[in-house]
Design a protein around this motif. Structure first.
Motif, short mmCIF file in Angstrom:
data_model
loop_
_atom_site.label_atom_id
_atom_site.label_comp_id
_atom_site.label_asym_id
_atom_site.label_seq_id
_atom_site.Cartn_x
_atom_site.Cartn_y
_atom_site.Cartn_z
N UNK A 140 0.77 -1.22 -0.07
CA UNK A 140 -0.01 -0.01 0.21
C UNK A 140 0.76 1.11 -0.03
N UNK A 141 1.93 1.16 0.59
CA UNK A 141 2.75 2.38 0.65
C UNK A 141 3.29 2.57 -0.58
N UNK A 142 3.78 1.56 -1.28
CA UNK A 142 4.44 1.32 -2.58
C UNK A 142 3.41 2.10 -3.56
N UNK A 143 2.25 1.69 -3.28
CA UNK A 143 1.06 2.35 -4.44
C UNK A 143 0.72 3.76 -4.17
N UNK A 144 1.13 4.22 -2.65
CA UNK A 144 1.02 5.55 -2.72
C UNK A 144 2.10 6.37 -3.18
N UNK A 145 3.11 5.74 -2.95
CA UNK A 145 4.42 6.53 -3.56
C UNK A 145 4.05 6.61 -5.02
#
Length: 157
Positions: free
Chosen positions: A114-119
């Motif tokens: 999820x953090x990667x997607x937000x980035x």
């Protein structure tokens, strides 16, 4: 009187030829810098267009990666739900710590994704802003070149 009128006419013709020659020389003197400015503006516009196309290509690639990550995240979420159901259905004699450990790993992986997607979403927005800014600059440069050409053409006419 016929000779005087003829020589006067010859003088006027010669004066007009000299004037035409002078105007032609002035035009040639002004034409070079204008053509150079136009070429520089065109080159700058092409470079900006190439940059914008590259950024657009990057955005498309990032969107594909986002979709892939989203599918993976959903699959992991389903795996998590399945494991939870399996855990609930399993007999309590199985080692609880093993299940808890596996579940915690899955949750940690999901949060990381999820953090990667937000980035990626943030990077996409930044690149979109850059593309919009480049497009605006390109439009302004185009308008400026048009105005300069019109102004110079008006001055030369």
């Amino acid at each position: 009187s016929g000779g005087a009128a003829g020589s006067e006419l010859q003088g006027q013709i010669k004066a007009q030829q000299e004037r035409l020659k002078t105007l032609h020389q002035e035009w040639e003197a002004k034409k070079g810098p204008l053509e150079q400015r136009l070429a520089a503006g065109s080159l700058q516009a092409q470079e900006k267009r190439a940059t914008a196309e590259k950024q657009l290509s990057n955005i498309k690639q990032m969107r594909v990666e986002m979709r892939t990550m989203l599918v993976t995240a959903r699959e992991r979420e389903e795996q998590y739900k399945s494991l939870m159901a399996e855990y609930e259905a399993a007999s309590k004699t199985l080692q609880r710590s093993t299940f808890v450990h596996r579940i915690m790993e899955i949750i940690k992986n999901i949060k990381h994704q999820e953090a990667d997607i937000q980035k990626i979403i943030q990077d996409t927005r930044v690149i979109q802003r850059e593309i919009n800014a480049s497009g605006d600059q390109l439009q302004r440069a185009h308008v400026m070149v048009d105005e300069l050409m019109y102004r110079e053409a008006k001055l030369n006419s």
